[in-house]
Motif scaffolding. Sequence first.
Motif, PDB file in Angstrom:
ATOM      1  N   ASN A  10       6.237  48.613  61.931  1.00  0.00           N
ATOM      2  CA  ASN A  10       6.903  49.310  63.032  1.00  0.00           C
ATOM      3  C   ASN A  10       6.937  48.491  64.319  1.00  0.00           C
ATOM      4  O   ASN A  10       6.840  49.046  65.411  1.00  0.00           O
ATOM      5  CB  ASN A  10       6.227  50.670  63.291  1.00  0.00           C
ATOM      6  CG  ASN A  10       7.127  51.619  64.070  1.00  0.00           C
ATOM      7  OD1 ASN A  10       8.347  51.577  63.938  1.00  0.00           O
ATOM      8  ND2 ASN A  10       6.536  52.464  64.895  1.00  0.00           N
ATOM      9  N   TYR A  15       9.895  46.872  60.039  1.00  0.00           N
ATOM     10  CA  TYR A  15       9.290  48.191  59.866  1.00  0.00           C
ATOM     11  C   TYR A  15       8.028  48.140  59.014  1.00  0.00           C
ATOM     12  O   TYR A  15       7.018  48.755  59.357  1.00  0.00           O
ATOM     13  CB  TYR A  15      10.294  49.158  59.250  1.00  0.00           C
ATOM     14  CG  TYR A  15       9.724  50.550  59.081  1.00  0.00           C
ATOM     15  CD1 TYR A  15       9.320  51.292  60.207  1.00  0.00           C
ATOM     16  CD2 TYR A  15       9.565  51.108  57.831  1.00  0.00           C
ATOM     17  CE1 TYR A  15       8.781  52.553  60.066  1.00  0.00           C
ATOM     18  CE2 TYR A  15       9.027  52.376  57.682  1.00  0.00           C
ATOM     19  CZ  TYR A  15       8.627  53.093  58.804  1.00  0.00           C
ATOM     20  OH  TYR A  15       8.086  54.353  58.671  1.00  0.00           O
ATOM     21  N   THR A  60      10.265  50.134  65.807  1.00  0.00           N
ATOM     22  CA  THR A  60      11.497  50.007  65.040  1.00  0.00           C
ATOM     23  C   THR A  60      12.433  51.167  65.361  1.00  0.00           C
ATOM     24  O   THR A  60      11.985  52.300  65.570  1.00  0.00           O
ATOM     25  CB  THR A  60      11.180  49.991  63.531  1.00  0.00           C
ATOM     26  OG1 THR A  60      10.215  48.968  63.271  1.00  0.00           O
ATOM     27  CG2 THR A  60      12.426  49.701  62.715  1.00  0.00           C
ATOM     28  N   HIS A  63      11.871  55.086  64.884  1.00  0.00           N
ATOM     29  CA  HIS A  63      10.460  55.344  64.549  1.00  0.00           C
ATOM     30  C   HIS A  63       9.581  55.260  65.806  1.00  0.00           C
ATOM     31  O   HIS A  63       8.448  54.790  65.741  1.00  0.00           O
ATOM     32  CB  HIS A  63       9.976  54.345  63.504  1.00  0.00           C
ATOM     33  CG  HIS A  63      10.733  54.399  62.215  1.00  0.00           C
ATOM     34  ND1 HIS A  63      10.395  55.245  61.193  1.00  0.00           N
ATOM     35  CD2 HIS A  63      11.834  53.717  61.803  1.00  0.00           C
ATOM     36  CE1 HIS A  63      11.249  55.089  60.186  1.00  0.00           C
ATOM     37  NE2 HIS A  63      12.131  54.158  60.528  1.00  0.00           N
ATOM     38  N   GLU A  66       5.966  56.680  65.738  1.00  0.00           N
ATOM     39  CA  GLU A  66       4.979  56.152  64.800  1.00  0.00           C
ATOM     40  C   GLU A  66       4.210  55.000  65.445  1.00  0.00           C
ATOM     41  O   GLU A  66       4.724  54.293  66.308  1.00  0.00           O
ATOM     42  CB  GLU A  66       5.678  55.661  63.523  1.00  0.00           C
ATOM     43  CG  GLU A  66       6.430  56.755  62.782  1.00  0.00           C
ATOM     44  CD  GLU A  66       7.177  56.211  61.584  1.00  0.00           C
ATOM     45  OE1 GLU A  66       6.740  55.168  61.033  1.00  0.00           O
ATOM     46  OE2 GLU A  66       8.206  56.798  61.200  1.00  0.00           O
ATOM     47  N   ASP A 407      19.507  53.193  59.599  1.00  0.00           N
ATOM     48  CA  ASP A 407      18.216  52.636  60.013  1.00  0.00           C
ATOM     49  C   ASP A 407      18.194  51.159  59.644  1.00  0.00           C
ATOM     50  O   ASP A 407      18.199  50.791  58.466  1.00  0.00           O
ATOM     51  CB  ASP A 407      17.092  53.374  59.283  1.00  0.00           C
ATOM     52  CG  ASP A 407      15.772  53.268  60.029  1.00  0.00           C
ATOM     53  OD1 ASP A 407      15.735  52.543  61.033  1.00  0.00           O
ATOM     54  OD2 ASP A 407      14.800  53.900  59.591  1.00  0.00           O
ATOM     55  N   HIS A 409      16.567  47.533  59.351  1.00  0.00           N
ATOM     56  CA  HIS A 409      15.280  46.857  59.246  1.00  0.00           C
ATOM     57  C   HIS A 409      15.513  45.398  58.907  1.00  0.00           C
ATOM     58  O   HIS A 409      16.574  44.994  58.443  1.00  0.00           O
ATOM     59  CB  HIS A 409      14.406  47.479  58.152  1.00  0.00           C
ATOM     60  CG  HIS A 409      14.030  48.900  58.421  1.00  0.00           C
ATOM     61  ND1 HIS A 409      13.487  49.724  57.459  1.00  0.00           N
ATOM     62  CD2 HIS A 409      14.101  49.635  59.548  1.00  0.00           C
ATOM     63  CE1 HIS A 409      13.255  50.912  57.980  1.00  0.00           C
ATOM     64  NE2 HIS A 409      13.625  50.881  59.244  1.00  0.00           N
TER      65      HIS A 409
END
Length: 449
Positions: A10, A15, A60, A63, A66, A407, A409
């Motif tokens: 993250n 991520y 990220t 997120h 988190e 999303d 990544h």
Amino acid sequence: MKIKSVHIKNFRSIYDQKIIFYNITNFVGPNGAGKSTILYALDWFFNGNKYTQLSEKDATFGHSKENIEVSVTFDNLTDYDREIIGSQYVNDDSNEFTVWRIHKMLSDEEILSANVKGYPPFSETKASKTATEKKNNYQKLRDNMPDLGLPDRKRQNDIDEALREWENTHPENLEDIEESLSTSFKGFAGEGRLSKLFEYTLVRADLRANEETADVKKTLFSNIIERVVDRQLASEPLQELFDSVQDKEKDIYKKYYANPLNELTSALNEHLRQYSVGRKVRIQPDIAEILPPQAKFNIAVIEEKFSSNVENQGHGFQRTLLIAALQLLSENASTETSKELCLAIEEPELYQHPIQQKRFAHVLKKLTASSEKKIQVIYAAHSPNFLDVEKINQTYKLKRNSVENDDIHTEINNISDQELLNINPNKPDLIKNALGNELANGIFSEGVF
């Protein structure tokens, strides 16, 4: 002690990725793929402090609630490493050691944790937040596990001591367990245990050589100095010199100010006696204590008869100076030092002609040629001149990949030597020997045929 692997969770575009590290680890990929993110994640892990606090923008995308986490596993531990780390965290046979740094997004709290040796059933009691909770958990331990023979204890400190004593006398039952540490690993950039064993220096792409050639903590020039010069060597004679200066200062003050100050003191005390009996004052020079500074050094650029600062030079010369400094480090790095140095270089090809790039790559390879020099190198490059075809498995290719819900990544992939040879198993040397630089160029391509 070297970095064996890194697990990033993250942090910006990365991520959840675990990466195996080598003496030289190379990251390639298009702009914005996340190469520099890896270098910056490690910089936060080793050098982050209260002035470099992360925020939800560093999480990220999608997120932000988190936690951000970077964990580093070290291997090749020496006896000295184990001594500094401490028997609570490693034993005499340990060859690996893991530490992770966590930024808790909901509270903005940061913690450093390490794998510790302990008896897992004790974890709940150790983690108790209040004395009453610890007392109740300890009693539950005694009731549920009477064979342990734990003594009857009521006070918090006595319970902790009883658990430690049991673990010390039963090492065969101990395992690696995760335990949050409140003090032991605070201050990677300060006096923490790991700072005595490991140094991480990041050379950013936008960092000019005048910053890396300043003799301040964690710069390239400072690391070179630390490995070949004992800064304390001149401390004693310098102290003697400053003491003699202070003595001469007192003599000068006495010569020029003693008489007038004595007269002024007598006059003041004559008036003071009218108001206070038994006490008097003295007017004297205020001699400030002079302490010698730590030995520091600098680099001046000499051109014919003129001298100038590094910052006044062009980008090309500054980058060339960094290369020369790295080469010097590779040739003169002390094999006796107990501290490992990890150099992370962003865009090592910057401002360099292709021939100079190849020379720089050779210097970096030489830096890590001997394990006795205790140096690892990490770089994020755009040039095939920094790829070692003989060790292609040490190169990772990064790309941004859109997943569900948009999303985005970073994906990190590398290819093993065996996978490379499987392309043509009948001619195992074809890929490395025949393709040569073409293979390095191919790594930067979207596809190769």
